[in-house]
Motif scaffolding. Structure first.
Motif, PDB file in Angstrom:
ATOM      1  N   LEU A  38       0.848  -1.469  -0.474  1.00 35.56           N
ATOM      2  CA  LEU A  38       0.305   0.164  -0.063  1.00 35.56           C
ATOM      3  C   LEU A  38       0.899   0.792  -0.141  1.00 35.56           C
ATOM      4  CD1 LEU A  38      -2.650  -1.052   2.547  1.00 35.56           C
ATOM      5  CD2 LEU A  38      -3.289  -0.689   0.177  1.00 35.56           C
ATOM      6  N   GLU A  41       0.147   6.597   2.693  1.00 32.12           N
ATOM      7  CA  GLU A  41      -0.082   7.059   2.991  1.00 32.12           C
ATOM      8  C   GLU A  41      -1.946   6.739   3.970  1.00 32.12           C
ATOM      9  OE1 GLU A  41      -0.839   7.971  -1.488  1.00 32.12           O
ATOM     10  OE2 GLU A  41       1.442   8.303  -0.025  1.00 32.12           O
ATOM     11  N   ASP A  42      -1.936   4.781   3.143  1.00 28.10           N
ATOM     12  CA  ASP A  42      -3.124   4.575   3.069  1.00 28.10           C
ATOM     13  C   ASP A  42      -2.698   3.223   4.002  1.00 28.10           C
ATOM     14  OD1 ASP A  42      -4.195   5.493   1.265  1.00 28.10           O
ATOM     15  OD2 ASP A  42      -4.262   3.824   0.004  1.00 28.10           O
ATOM     16  N   ARG A  43      -1.507   3.491   4.569  1.00 26.09           N
ATOM     17  CA  ARG A  43      -1.189   2.252   5.717  1.00 26.09           C
ATOM     18  C   ARG A  43      -1.613   1.976   7.078  1.00 26.09           C
ATOM     19  NH1 ARG A  43       5.437   2.060   3.735  1.00 26.09           N
ATOM     20  NH2 ARG A  43       4.545   0.702   1.567  1.00 26.09           N
ATOM     21  N   ASP A  45      -4.851   3.190   7.895  1.00 21.95           N
ATOM     22  CA  ASP A  45      -6.392   3.237   7.424  1.00 21.95           C
ATOM     23  C   ASP A  45      -6.295   1.704   7.635  1.00 21.95           C
ATOM     24  OD1 ASP A  45      -7.083   5.991   7.811  1.00 21.95           O
ATOM     25  OD2 ASP A  45      -7.023   6.227   5.789  1.00 21.95           O
ATOM     26  N   TRP A  73      -8.766  -4.421   1.188  1.00 26.12           N
ATOM     27  CA  TRP A  73      -7.013  -3.555   0.975  1.00 26.12           C
ATOM     28  C   TRP A  73      -6.266  -4.375   0.259  1.00 26.12           C
ATOM     29  CZ3 TRP A  73      -6.713   0.979   2.475  1.00 26.12           C
ATOM     30  CH2 TRP A  73      -7.681   1.361   3.257  1.00 26.12           C
ATOM     31  N   LEU A  76      -7.302  -3.039  -3.219  1.00 18.18           N
ATOM     32  CA  LEU A  76      -6.739  -1.675  -3.169  1.00 18.18           C
ATOM     33  C   LEU A  76      -5.318  -1.349  -3.515  1.00 18.18           C
ATOM     34  CD1 LEU A  76      -8.330   0.708  -0.444  1.00 18.18           C
ATOM     35  CD2 LEU A  76      -9.124   0.521  -3.028  1.00 18.18           C
ATOM     36  N   GLN A  80      -3.339  -0.083  -7.014  1.00 18.36           N
ATOM     37  CA  GLN A  80      -2.985   1.655  -6.555  1.00 18.36           C
ATOM     38  C   GLN A  80      -1.732   0.555  -7.536  1.00 18.36           C
ATOM     39  OE1 GLN A  80      -2.952   4.099  -2.877  1.00 18.36           O
ATOM     40  NE2 GLN A  80      -5.017   2.026  -2.922  1.00 18.36           N
ATOM     41  N   GLN A 111     -13.106   9.973  -3.862  1.00 14.55           N
ATOM     42  CA  GLN A 111     -13.151   9.667  -2.732  1.00 14.55           C
ATOM     43  C   GLN A 111     -14.217  10.048  -1.505  1.00 14.55           C
ATOM     44  OE1 GLN A 111      -9.747   8.556  -1.711  1.00 14.55           O
ATOM     45  NE2 GLN A 111      -9.562   6.082  -2.257  1.00 14.55           N
TER      46      GLN A 111
END
Length: 116
Positions: A38, A41-43, A45, A73, A76, A80, A111
């Protein structure tokens, strides 16, 4: 790799008897592989969702939510993993949601209003 059938849902999870060399984000990827793939910036979450689902699984003795969170996840992370393709998909999603050309940050726009 093992498959578990829970009601009408099928969940796949990863164990150590897999042959080496598979893609790290294949179905049933480990939480560590998903986290590593990931964007930074998504880790946080991911970590929060994973911890919450793991806690619920320990309480309810039901792994369905945990598998669902991991699969969400994982997908996603796969999307990404190719930034240019992800940007185009996000741009198109933003255009479909707003009926207007995408802004400079189509991922944020897509989003911003998930219920639309």
């Amino acid at each position: 790799m093992r498959t578990v059938i829970v009601g009408t849902m099928t969940a796949t999870y990863s164990i150590d008897d897999e042959p080496a060399g598979g893609h790290p984000l294949r179905q049933g990827a480990s939480p560590a592989a998903i986290h590593a793939a990931l964007p930074p910036e998504d880790r946080a979450d991911f970590d929060a969702d994973y911890a919450k689902a793991l806690d619920r699984a320990g309480t309810t003795r039901d792994l369905t939510e945990l598998f669902t969170v991991l699969e969400h996840w994982r997908r996603l992370a796969v999307l990404q993993s190719e930034p240019e393709i992800f940007r185009r998909v996000a741009e198109r999603a933003a255009e479909l949601r707003t009926d207007e050309p995408a802004t400079e940050d189509p991922a944020a726009e897509a989003q911003a209003d998930p219920g639309r």
